[in-house]
Motif scaffolding. Structure first.
Motif, PDB file in Angstrom:
ATOM      1  N   ASN A  49      39.629  29.527   1.690  1.00 44.04           N
ATOM      2  CA  ASN A  49      41.013  29.653   2.140  1.00 44.04           C
ATOM      3  C   ASN A  49      41.006  30.009   3.617  1.00 44.04           C
ATOM      4  O   ASN A  49      40.283  30.916   4.033  1.00 44.04           O
ATOM      5  CB  ASN A  49      41.747  30.764   1.383  1.00 44.04           C
ATOM      6  CG  ASN A  49      41.929  30.445  -0.077  1.00 44.04           C
ATOM      7  OD1 ASN A  49      42.020  29.291  -0.466  1.00 44.04           O
ATOM      8  ND2 ASN A  49      41.984  31.473  -0.903  1.00 44.04           N
ATOM      9  N   LEU A  65      46.863  28.790   4.895  1.00 42.60           N
ATOM     10  CA  LEU A  65      47.188  27.600   5.669  1.00 42.60           C
ATOM     11  C   LEU A  65      46.623  26.352   4.999  1.00 42.60           C
ATOM     12  O   LEU A  65      47.328  25.378   4.795  1.00 42.60           O
ATOM     13  CB  LEU A  65      46.621  27.719   7.089  1.00 42.60           C
ATOM     14  CG  LEU A  65      46.804  26.483   7.965  1.00 42.60           C
ATOM     15  CD1 LEU A  65      48.275  26.257   8.273  1.00 42.60           C
ATOM     16  CD2 LEU A  65      45.991  26.619   9.247  1.00 42.60           C
ATOM     17  N   GLN A  66      45.329  26.392   4.671  1.00 41.47           N
ATOM     18  CA  GLN A  66      44.672  25.303   3.962  1.00 41.47           C
ATOM     19  C   GLN A  66      43.709  25.898   2.954  1.00 41.47           C
ATOM     20  O   GLN A  66      43.142  26.964   3.190  1.00 41.47           O
ATOM     21  CB  GLN A  66      43.869  24.394   4.911  1.00 41.47           C
ATOM     22  CG  GLN A  66      44.696  23.571   5.853  1.00 41.47           C
ATOM     23  CD  GLN A  66      43.820  22.639   6.685  1.00 41.47           C
ATOM     24  OE1 GLN A  66      42.802  22.132   6.224  1.00 41.47           O
ATOM     25  NE2 GLN A  66      44.215  22.422   7.930  1.00 41.47           N
ATOM     26  N   LYS A  67      43.523  25.185   1.841  1.00 39.74           N
ATOM     27  CA  LYS A  67      42.592  25.625   0.798  1.00 39.74           C
ATOM     28  C   LYS A  67      41.782  24.426   0.336  1.00 39.74           C
ATOM     29  O   LYS A  67      42.314  23.324   0.223  1.00 39.74           O
ATOM     30  CB  LYS A  67      43.342  26.209  -0.386  1.00 39.74           C
ATOM     31  CG  LYS A  67      42.422  26.592  -1.529  1.00 39.74           C
ATOM     32  CD  LYS A  67      43.176  27.112  -2.734  1.00 39.74           C
ATOM     33  CE  LYS A  67      42.167  27.509  -3.808  1.00 39.74           C
ATOM     34  NZ  LYS A  67      42.772  28.253  -4.882  1.00 39.74           N
ATOM     35  N   GLN A  68      40.513  24.674   0.073  1.00 40.80           N
ATOM     36  CA  GLN A  68      39.654  23.640  -0.500  1.00 40.80           C
ATOM     37  C   GLN A  68      38.724  24.277  -1.518  1.00 40.80           C
ATOM     38  O   GLN A  68      38.180  25.342  -1.276  1.00 40.80           O
ATOM     39  CB  GLN A  68      38.785  22.980   0.571  1.00 40.80           C
ATOM     40  CG  GLN A  68      39.507  22.062   1.487  1.00 40.80           C
ATOM     41  CD  GLN A  68      38.524  21.296   2.352  1.00 40.80           C
ATOM     42  OE1 GLN A  68      37.536  20.763   1.872  1.00 40.80           O
ATOM     43  NE2 GLN A  68      38.811  21.259   3.643  1.00 40.80           N
ATOM     44  N   PHE A  81      37.672  21.717   7.481  1.00 42.54           N
ATOM     45  CA  PHE A  81      39.133  21.784   7.601  1.00 42.54           C
ATOM     46  C   PHE A  81      39.517  20.959   8.821  1.00 42.54           C
ATOM     47  O   PHE A  81      38.891  21.070   9.868  1.00 42.54           O
ATOM     48  CB  PHE A  81      39.606  23.226   7.800  1.00 42.54           C
ATOM     49  CG  PHE A  81      39.388  24.105   6.616  1.00 42.54           C
ATOM     50  CD1 PHE A  81      40.288  24.128   5.571  1.00 42.54           C
ATOM     51  CD2 PHE A  81      38.278  24.932   6.547  1.00 42.54           C
ATOM     52  CE1 PHE A  81      40.093  24.953   4.472  1.00 42.54           C
ATOM     53  CE2 PHE A  81      38.071  25.759   5.453  1.00 42.54           C
ATOM     54  CZ  PHE A  81      38.981  25.768   4.420  1.00 42.54           C
ATOM     55  N   ASN A  83      42.798  19.139  11.366  1.00 43.14           N
ATOM     56  CA  ASN A  83      44.150  19.297  11.915  1.00 43.14           C
ATOM     57  C   ASN A  83      44.518  20.749  12.193  1.00 43.14           C
ATOM     58  O   ASN A  83      45.613  21.195  11.856  1.00 43.14           O
ATOM     59  CB  ASN A  83      45.197  18.652  10.994  1.00 43.14           C
ATOM     60  CG  ASN A  83      44.964  17.179  10.833  1.00 43.14           C
ATOM     61  OD1 ASN A  83      44.663  16.491  11.805  1.00 43.14           O
ATOM     62  ND2 ASN A  83      45.070  16.685   9.611  1.00 43.14           N
TER      63      ASN A  83
END
Length: 151
Positions: A49, A65-68, A81, A83
């Protein structure tokens, strides 16, 4: 009069180029590659995260903001990640061995799965603060390493 007009046009062109270059720098999209080391085994997945502020760091899913989440194939494991605007970020990682999407802990609240944070801060009795895990994305490619910890 004509000379003054030429100077003004030249100044406007220079100022326009400066303004464009500053806005172009502020609006680029960078890429962050996170190398995750220290996996105890290849069971389950690793979830990463990324946060932009202390609000919610490191566990509020609504502030991510972003999760993978990535199935473990190789070690060290790489997660990318894309952008990302120039700025300060912090990453929280879990080794989700049972694929439930959460960091499991025992009855005493001690994590029973691996975890890690950007900047690899010392972790003793609680998770680090955002500032302890923060790093800067300031170019097109940023690479960081996170060492997982297990209790």
């Amino acid at each position: 009069m004509l000379r003054k007009l030429r100077i003004n046009i030249l100044l406007l062109a220079v100022l326009g180029n400066l303004a464009w270059s500053f806005s172009a720098q502020a609006n680029y999209n960078g890429k962050l590659t996170v190398e995750i080391d220290g996996l105890k085994n290849k069971e389950g997945q690793v979830c990463a995260n990324i946060f932009t502020s202390s609000k919610g760091f490191p566990s509020d899913r609504d502030r991510v903001l972003q999760k993978q989440c990535v199935k473990i194939s190789d070690t060290p494991l790489l997660i990318t990640f894309k952008n990302l605007k120039a700025g300060s970020y912090a990453v929280a990682i879990i080794h989700d061995q049972n694929n439930d999407g959460t960091l499991n802990s025992n009855r005493l609240g001690i994590p029973s799965e691996g975890f890690g944070f950007s900047s690899n801060p010392e972790v003793r009795t609680s998770a680090p603060k955002f500032g302890e895990a923060a790093f800067l994305v300031a170019g097109p490619n940023t690479n960081i390493q996170i060492q997982l910890k297990y209790f």
